[in-house]
Design a protein around this motif. Structure first.
Motif, PDB file in Angstrom:
ATOM      1  N   VAL A 264      11.538  56.101  25.723  1.00  0.00           N
ATOM      2  CA  VAL A 264      11.336  55.193  24.716  1.00  0.00           C
ATOM      3  C   VAL A 264      11.070  53.788  25.340  1.00  0.00           C
ATOM      4  O   VAL A 264      11.857  53.303  26.270  1.00  0.00           O
ATOM      5  N   GLN A 265      10.054  53.166  25.023  1.00  0.00           N
ATOM      6  CA  GLN A 265       9.784  51.826  25.478  1.00  0.00           C
ATOM      7  C   GLN A 265       9.423  50.705  24.340  1.00  0.00           C
ATOM      8  O   GLN A 265       8.489  51.136  23.387  1.00  0.00           O
ATOM      9  N   PHE A 266      10.154  49.780  24.329  1.00  0.00           N
ATOM     10  CA  PHE A 266      10.007  48.953  23.190  1.00  0.00           C
ATOM     11  C   PHE A 266       9.262  47.714  23.557  1.00  0.00           C
ATOM     12  O   PHE A 266       9.453  47.206  24.682  1.00  0.00           O
ATOM     13  N   LEU A 267       8.349  47.237  22.439  1.00  0.00           N
ATOM     14  CA  LEU A 267       7.650  46.103  22.441  1.00  0.00           C
ATOM     15  C   LEU A 267       8.421  45.120  22.026  1.00  0.00           C
ATOM     16  O   LEU A 267       9.169  45.217  21.074  1.00  0.00           O
TER      17      LEU A 267
ATOM     18  N   ILE B 149      -3.528  46.676  23.815  1.00  0.00           N
ATOM     19  CA  ILE B 149      -4.019  47.768  24.869  1.00  0.00           C
ATOM     20  C   ILE B 149      -2.817  47.442  26.285  1.00  0.00           C
ATOM     21  O   ILE B 149      -2.529  48.248  26.893  1.00  0.00           O
ATOM     22  N   LEU B 150      -2.881  46.112  26.534  1.00  0.00           N
ATOM     23  CA  LEU B 150      -2.188  45.659  27.746  1.00  0.00           C
ATOM     24  C   LEU B 150      -0.746  46.122  27.729  1.00  0.00           C
ATOM     25  O   LEU B 150      -0.080  46.426  28.489  1.00  0.00           O
ATOM     26  N   ALA B 151      -0.071  45.668  26.461  1.00  0.00           N
ATOM     27  CA  ALA B 151       1.188  46.115  25.942  1.00  0.00           C
ATOM     28  C   ALA B 151       1.431  47.302  26.247  1.00  0.00           C
ATOM     29  O   ALA B 151       2.612  48.030  26.623  1.00  0.00           O
ATOM     30  N   GLY B 152       0.578  48.326  25.532  1.00  0.00           N
ATOM     31  CA  GLY B 152       0.480  49.940  26.043  1.00  0.00           C
ATOM     32  C   GLY B 152       0.646  50.299  27.180  1.00  0.00           C
ATOM     33  O   GLY B 152       1.431  51.060  28.033  1.00  0.00           O
ATOM     34  N   PHE B 153      -0.318  49.750  28.094  1.00  0.00           N
ATOM     35  CA  PHE B 153      -0.210  50.189  29.504  1.00  0.00           C
ATOM     36  C   PHE B 153       0.857  49.698  30.136  1.00  0.00           C
ATOM     37  O   PHE B 153       1.507  50.620  30.967  1.00  0.00           O
ATOM     38  N   HIS B 154       1.410  48.457  30.060  1.00  0.00           N
ATOM     39  CA  HIS B 154       2.654  48.140  30.669  1.00  0.00           C
ATOM     40  C   HIS B 154       3.823  49.090  30.131  1.00  0.00           C
ATOM     41  O   HIS B 154       4.820  49.385  31.335  1.00  0.00           O
TER      42      HIS B 154
ATOM     43  N   GLN C 103       3.480  52.315  32.095  1.00  0.00           N
ATOM     44  CA  GLN C 103       3.792  52.072  33.271  1.00  0.00           C
ATOM     45  C   GLN C 103       5.217  52.205  33.613  1.00  0.00           C
ATOM     46  O   GLN C 103       5.821  52.725  34.534  1.00  0.00           O
ATOM     47  N   ALA C 104       6.291  51.473  32.583  1.00  0.00           N
ATOM     48  CA  ALA C 104       7.506  51.360  32.719  1.00  0.00           C
ATOM     49  C   ALA C 104       8.250  52.840  32.665  1.00  0.00           C
ATOM     50  O   ALA C 104       9.288  53.414  33.189  1.00  0.00           O
ATOM     51  N   MET C 105       7.502  53.426  31.544  1.00  0.00           N
ATOM     52  CA  MET C 105       7.972  55.032  31.359  1.00  0.00           C
ATOM     53  C   MET C 105       7.796  55.758  32.601  1.00  0.00           C
ATOM     54  O   MET C 105       8.593  56.641  32.987  1.00  0.00           O
TER      55      MET C 105
ATOM     56  N   ALA D  15       7.589  54.954  35.610  1.00  0.00           N
ATOM     57  CA  ALA D  15       8.550  54.366  36.692  1.00  0.00           C
ATOM     58  C   ALA D  15       9.868  55.189  36.577  1.00  0.00           C
ATOM     59  O   ALA D  15      10.628  55.372  37.565  1.00  0.00           O
ATOM     60  N   GLU D  16      10.297  55.642  35.276  1.00  0.00           N
ATOM     61  CA  GLU D  16      11.486  56.525  34.987  1.00  0.00           C
ATOM     62  C   GLU D  16      11.605  57.687  35.805  1.00  0.00           C
ATOM     63  O   GLU D  16      12.704  58.078  36.010  1.00  0.00           O
ATOM     64  N   GLY D  17      10.383  58.419  36.073  1.00  0.00           N
ATOM     65  CA  GLY D  17      10.538  59.764  36.571  1.00  0.00           C
ATOM     66  C   GLY D  17      10.353  60.721  35.770  1.00  0.00           C
ATOM     67  O   GLY D  17       9.566  61.718  35.960  1.00  0.00           O
ATOM     68  N   SER D  18      11.254  60.917  34.757  1.00  0.00           N
ATOM     69  CA  SER D  18      11.001  61.969  33.867  1.00  0.00           C
ATOM     70  C   SER D  18       9.943  61.758  32.696  1.00  0.00           C
ATOM     71  O   SER D  18      10.369  60.476  32.035  1.00  0.00           O
ATOM     72  N   LEU D  19       9.042  62.589  32.484  1.00  0.00           N
ATOM     73  CA  LEU D  19       8.244  62.243  31.293  1.00  0.00           C
ATOM     74  C   LEU D  19       8.368  63.208  30.207  1.00  0.00           C
ATOM     75  O   LEU D  19       8.633  64.418  30.155  1.00  0.00           O
ATOM     76  N   PRO D  20       7.972  62.648  28.945  1.00  0.00           N
ATOM     77  CA  PRO D  20       7.893  63.485  27.873  1.00  0.00           C
ATOM     78  C   PRO D  20       6.461  64.164  27.876  1.00  0.00           C
ATOM     79  O   PRO D  20       5.744  63.850  28.859  1.00  0.00           O
ATOM     80  N   THR D  21       6.522  65.259  27.038  1.00  0.00           N
ATOM     81  CA  THR D  21       4.950  65.927  27.085  1.00  0.00           C
ATOM     82  C   THR D  21       4.282  65.329  26.219  1.00  0.00           C
ATOM     83  O   THR D  21       2.951  65.496  26.319  1.00  0.00           O
ATOM     84  N   SER D  22       4.519  64.306  25.186  1.00  0.00           N
ATOM     85  CA  SER D  22       3.776  63.467  24.178  1.00  0.00           C
ATOM     86  C   SER D  22       4.482  62.205  24.052  1.00  0.00           C
ATOM     87  O   SER D  22       5.668  62.232  23.991  1.00  0.00           O
ATOM     88  N   VAL D  23       3.581  61.347  23.582  1.00  0.00           N
ATOM     89  CA  VAL D  23       4.360  59.893  23.195  1.00  0.00           C
ATOM     90  C   VAL D  23       3.601  59.432  22.112  1.00  0.00           C
ATOM     91  O   VAL D  23       2.372  59.484  21.856  1.00  0.00           O
TER      92      VAL D  23
END
Length: 83
Positions: free
Chosen positions: A41-44, A53-58, A61-63, A65-73
């Motif tokens: 979960v990444q909060f804007l 677009i830039l907010a979504g990109f950043h 990127q933060a997600m 960097a956490e290493g563990s990823l979901p299969t969908s967002v």
């Protein structure tokens, strides 16, 4: 429901805290007995939010960097999703 029908069980979120979309995301995970992972979960934040677009990109990127990823967002809107 659609993502679960596609087989996703690890679902992340990019959007605003305490928004209706976030509340719906949280409640749907609970209803479907899916795990909530805070790393997915990444909060804007307003008022400093960048253009979508830039907010979504950043946020993604933060997600990443956490290493563990979901299969969908789930993203709060199409511009954030494009990022």
């Amino acid at each position: 429901d659609y993502l679960v029908q596609l087989g996703h069980r690890e679902i992340g979120f990019i959007g605003f805290p305490n928004s209706e979309k976030y509340q719906a995301f949280w409640h749907k995970l609970e209803q479907l007995e899916l795990r909530y992972n805070p790393h997915w979960v990444q909060f804007l934040q307003l008022p400093d939010v960048e253009p979508g677009i830039l907010a979504g990109f950043h946020a993604m990127q933060a997600m990443l960097a956490e290493g563990s990823l979901p299969t969908s967002v789930l993203a709060t809107n199409d511009l954030v999703a494009m990022g």
